[in-house]
Design an enzyme around this catalytic site. Sequence first.
Site, mmCIF file in Angstrom:
data_model
loop_
_atom_site.group_PDB
_atom_site.id
_atom_site.type_symbol
_atom_site.label_atom_id
_atom_site.label_comp_id
_atom_site.label_asym_id
_atom_site.label_seq_id
_atom_site.Cartn_x
_atom_site.Cartn_y
_atom_site.Cartn_z
ATOM 1 N N GLN A 157 0.889 -1.167 0.000
ATOM 2 C CA GLN A 157 0.000 0.000 0.000
ATOM 3 C C GLN A 157 0.928 1.219 0.000
ATOM 4 O O GLN A 157 1.458 1.588 1.037
ATOM 5 C CB GLN A 157 -0.926 -0.017 1.215
ATOM 6 N N GLN A 161 0.348 4.523 -1.330
ATOM 7 C CA GLN A 161 -0.159 5.859 -1.057
ATOM 8 C C GLN A 161 -0.148 6.091 0.451
ATOM 9 O O GLN A 161 -0.547 5.184 1.192
ATOM 10 C CB GLN A 161 -1.593 6.020 -1.582
ATOM 11 N N GLY A 213 -10.779 0.865 -0.310
ATOM 12 C CA GLY A 213 -10.324 0.577 -1.663
ATOM 13 C C GLY A 213 -9.117 1.418 -1.977
ATOM 14 O O GLY A 213 -8.891 2.448 -1.336
ATOM 15 N N MET A 214 -8.327 0.950 -2.928
ATOM 16 C CA MET A 214 -7.160 1.711 -3.385
ATOM 17 C C MET A 214 -7.090 1.590 -4.899
ATOM 18 O O MET A 214 -7.095 0.489 -5.441
ATOM 19 C CB MET A 214 -5.883 1.166 -2.720
ATOM 20 N N GLU A 215 -7.005 2.755 -5.548
ATOM 21 C CA GLU A 215 -7.171 2.862 -7.000
ATOM 22 C C GLU A 215 -5.928 2.459 -7.791
ATOM 23 O O GLU A 215 -5.561 3.132 -8.750
ATOM 24 C CB GLU A 215 -7.569 4.294 -7.333
ATOM 25 N N HIS A 226 -16.143 4.546 -6.692
ATOM 26 C CA HIS A 226 -15.141 5.533 -6.283
ATOM 27 C C HIS A 226 -13.770 5.202 -6.887
ATOM 28 O O HIS A 226 -13.139 6.063 -7.520
ATOM 29 C CB HIS A 226 -15.068 5.564 -4.750
ATOM 30 N N GLU A 227 -13.335 3.959 -6.737
ATOM 31 C CA GLU A 227 -12.010 3.590 -7.258
ATOM 32 C C GLU A 227 -11.986 3.647 -8.783
ATOM 33 O O GLU A 227 -10.989 4.068 -9.372
ATOM 34 C CB GLU A 227 -11.579 2.214 -6.741
ATOM 35 N N HIS A 238 -11.366 7.165 -9.855
ATOM 36 C CA HIS A 238 -9.966 7.599 -9.759
ATOM 37 C C HIS A 238 -9.199 7.357 -11.069
ATOM 38 O O HIS A 238 -8.142 7.962 -11.280
ATOM 39 C CB HIS A 238 -9.251 6.856 -8.633
ATOM 40 N N GLU A 261 -9.360 13.443 -4.298
ATOM 41 C CA GLU A 261 -10.481 12.798 -3.603
ATOM 42 C C GLU A 261 -11.808 13.535 -3.758
ATOM 43 O O GLU A 261 -12.855 12.907 -3.891
ATOM 44 C CB GLU A 261 -10.139 12.572 -2.131
ATOM 45 N N ASP A 270 -0.126 10.279 6.640
ATOM 46 C CA ASP A 270 -0.998 9.274 7.271
ATOM 47 C C ASP A 270 -1.709 9.855 8.487
ATOM 48 O O ASP A 270 -2.855 9.532 8.765
ATOM 49 C CB ASP A 270 -0.185 8.047 7.707
ATOM 50 N N TYR A 318 -12.125 14.724 1.090
ATOM 51 C CA TYR A 318 -13.228 14.056 0.387
ATOM 52 C C TYR A 318 -14.491 14.917 0.427
ATOM 53 O O TYR A 318 -15.093 15.223 -0.596
ATOM 54 C CB TYR A 318 -13.547 12.705 1.053
ATOM 55 N N MET A 342 -8.880 0.860 8.443
ATOM 56 C CA MET A 342 -8.656 1.897 9.458
ATOM 57 C C MET A 342 -9.904 2.702 9.773
ATOM 58 O O MET A 342 -10.103 3.146 10.897
ATOM 59 C CB MET A 342 -7.503 2.798 9.042
HETATM 60 N N1 BES Z 1 -6.954 6.611 -2.442
HETATM 61 C C1 BES Z 1 -7.863 6.309 -1.404
HETATM 62 C C2 BES Z 1 -7.240 5.524 -0.285
HETATM 63 C C3 BES Z 1 -6.026 6.189 0.346
HETATM 64 C C4 BES Z 1 -5.983 7.546 0.580
HETATM 65 C C5 BES Z 1 -4.948 5.414 0.706
HETATM 66 C C6 BES Z 1 -4.854 8.110 1.157
HETATM 67 C C7 BES Z 1 -3.837 5.988 1.273
HETATM 68 C C8 BES Z 1 -3.775 7.336 1.500
HETATM 69 C C9 BES Z 1 -9.088 5.552 -1.924
HETATM 70 O O1 BES Z 1 -9.488 5.947 -3.194
HETATM 71 C C10 BES Z 1 -10.241 5.888 -1.029
HETATM 72 O O2 BES Z 1 -10.549 7.032 -0.925
HETATM 73 N N2 BES Z 1 -10.854 4.892 -0.410
HETATM 74 C C11 BES Z 1 -12.022 5.088 0.422
HETATM 75 C C12 BES Z 1 -13.251 4.817 -0.401
HETATM 76 C C13 BES Z 1 -14.450 5.674 -0.093
HETATM 77 C C14 BES Z 1 -14.193 7.145 -0.049
HETATM 78 C C15 BES Z 1 -15.590 5.368 -1.063
HETATM 79 C C16 BES Z 1 -11.899 4.136 1.593
HETATM 80 O O3 BES Z 1 -10.826 3.501 1.738
HETATM 81 O O4 BES Z 1 -12.800 4.011 2.392
HETATM 82 ZN ZN ZN Z 2 -10.286 7.909 -3.200
#
Ligand code: BES
Ligand code: ZN
Length: 617
Positions: free
Chosen positions: A134, A136, A269-271, A295-296, A299, A318, A375, A383, A564
């Site tokens: 992971q 990002q 999720g991670m894109e 959402h992904e 991205h 986001e 982090d 968002y 998380m």
């Molecule tokens: N890119 C993010 C996850 C992320 C952000 C990982 C920052 C590490 C650092 C991913 O697209 C995301 O936003 N996931 C959300 C989905 C939700 C907003 C629909 C999640 O993990 O809940």
């Molecule tokens: Zn996202």
Amino acid sequence: MAPGADPSSFSSFAKCVTKHLNLTFHVDFDSHVIKGKVALTVEVLEDKFSCLTLDTKDLKIAKVTANGQGAKFTLGAQHRFKGAPLEITLPFELSRGQHMILEVTYETSPKASALQWLTPEQTAGKKQPYLFSQCQATHCRSMVPCQDTPSVKHTYYAQVSVPKELVALMSAVRDGQEVDPQDSGRTIYRFRQAVPMPSYLIALVVGALESREIGPRSRVWSEKELVDQAAYEFAETETMLKTAEQLAGPYVWGQYDILVLPPSFPYGGMENPCLTFATPTLLAGDRSLSNVIAHEISHSWTGNLVTNKTWEHFWLNEGHTVYLERMIGRSMESEQFRQFKAMGGWKELQESVNTFGANNPLTNLVPSLEEVDTDEAFSSVPYEKGFALLYHLEELMGGPEVFMGFVKSYIQLFAYSSITTEEWKNYLFTYFKDKVDILNKVDWNGWMNTPGMPPVKPQYDTTLADACINLCKRWTQAKEADLAGFSEADLKALSSHQVIEFLALLLQEEPIPVSHVKRMQEVYNLNAVKNAEIKFRWLRLCVRSKWEEAVPLAFKMATEQGRMKFTRPLFREVYNFDKFRDEAVSTFIKYRGAMHPVTAFLVAKDLKVDQGQSTGF
Ligand code: BES
Ligand code: ZN
């Protein structure tokens, strides 16, 4: 720091930029180490160029060559979260416009923050180990020495050697496999990413993976125990991709696969390009959490094509992605559904502002991240404040169709580049050149550079929310004598989205008496619900009402999965229940060795547990 600089990277991207990476990984499950070699094709941007800096974190560097000649290198002092700069001096001088190939031979650390190494017991199949990355926001540097900044984009090619029982996948198109010529017990998997992308989108997974086709350009991947369930849950993928293409333009990444990870995956999720990573907590059984996939998918345009130049502009990624995600919901469901989700998002924003504090500069839409760990700064703000701004502009500029015209044009203009908020705003004013008088009335400073809730609260349609609001009111106003009036039927008329919203509304109120949550369990049996979004809010509600019997259930959910968004608030909630504070800490310490490194780090911070005080490794 100079404007345009990236406060989270040491790398010298003002004087040279990476165009391509050629990666060779040897994945060693015995030592929890990746033995790696990376060849960076670097374009020089200045004359008399003879030294450069790459980002690294906990890497062992064995050798550096430039165009095949040995190069001198030193690792600078280790920074608290940025890692250490790898300073390289070339044996020659280059001029602006020239290219070179820089090759670094290295090893990752078993505690690399990008990686989680799972034992067989931590997998669904219980027989094979598992590895996932992971990257990002700033963890790629713990897997690959590179210019770890979203301001630089490059293509990549990779060859990954793994034990032959296992399958490797990356955020790229698969390019074949062969028996490892060095070791017949291993397989080499090859990957090609031909679209330039930032380092944080490099991703790797190794495990006993299987796949099923779910669409003309899509497969789901997971351990075999979950693959059928995953194929059912994500069956709408192609419809979502087509809807997104209608809205945003062609999908340029070729394949769109989904990988369902083990439960410790820290995000929903991670894109990762060509291969979205997803938490197994999306497997609700009824496709009701598929907005995470929408959402992904989104991205693929906002984030992966148009990328934030630094993490200070993360809302560009986001906020626009949430906007597109909800536009997909609008097309596939209804405008009322979009309004309902937008209202839920505003509440999430309110909750983030409450946890961070309304004066906390990290609640700015565009925060300063000088000496800030991304982090630790992560929240719903980029968002939902981002979405709220875009929705506010949509209303001012003439509605969803008109505003989507802008978003599509913005994507076309900035595709394949990395941009700042200022560039976004300049283009907004250019696109709506006939409406600048309205745009000039927007409180830009209030929206972007002021902490707390936004200066304007959008009015959303409450058609779908009314039932949730009413049921929430009934519970908050109920006296003991009214409890008999509740029944199973109250929830029967609600969709799972509405049950989530009902519980989210209750969580915004003063805690209800423990007699009330007990009655709620009697009539709704929420303890039996599988849907993770419902279960999470329900358990928080119980703990907040100080229902002691819910504490073990909260610990169970906090430790059986590691997303998380769920694990951190659940631990925090029990920690704030005075009587169970010590148990929250001891439960965390018991499990931390099995947790994802970033999750363990952040829960330790939440529970004020000393980072040094470890599990005995
Ligand atoms: N890119 C993010 C996850 C992320 C952000 C990982 C920052 C590490 C650092 C991913 O697209 C995301 O936003 N996931 C959300 C989905 C939700 C907003 C629909 C999640 O993990 O809940
Ligand atoms: Zn996202």
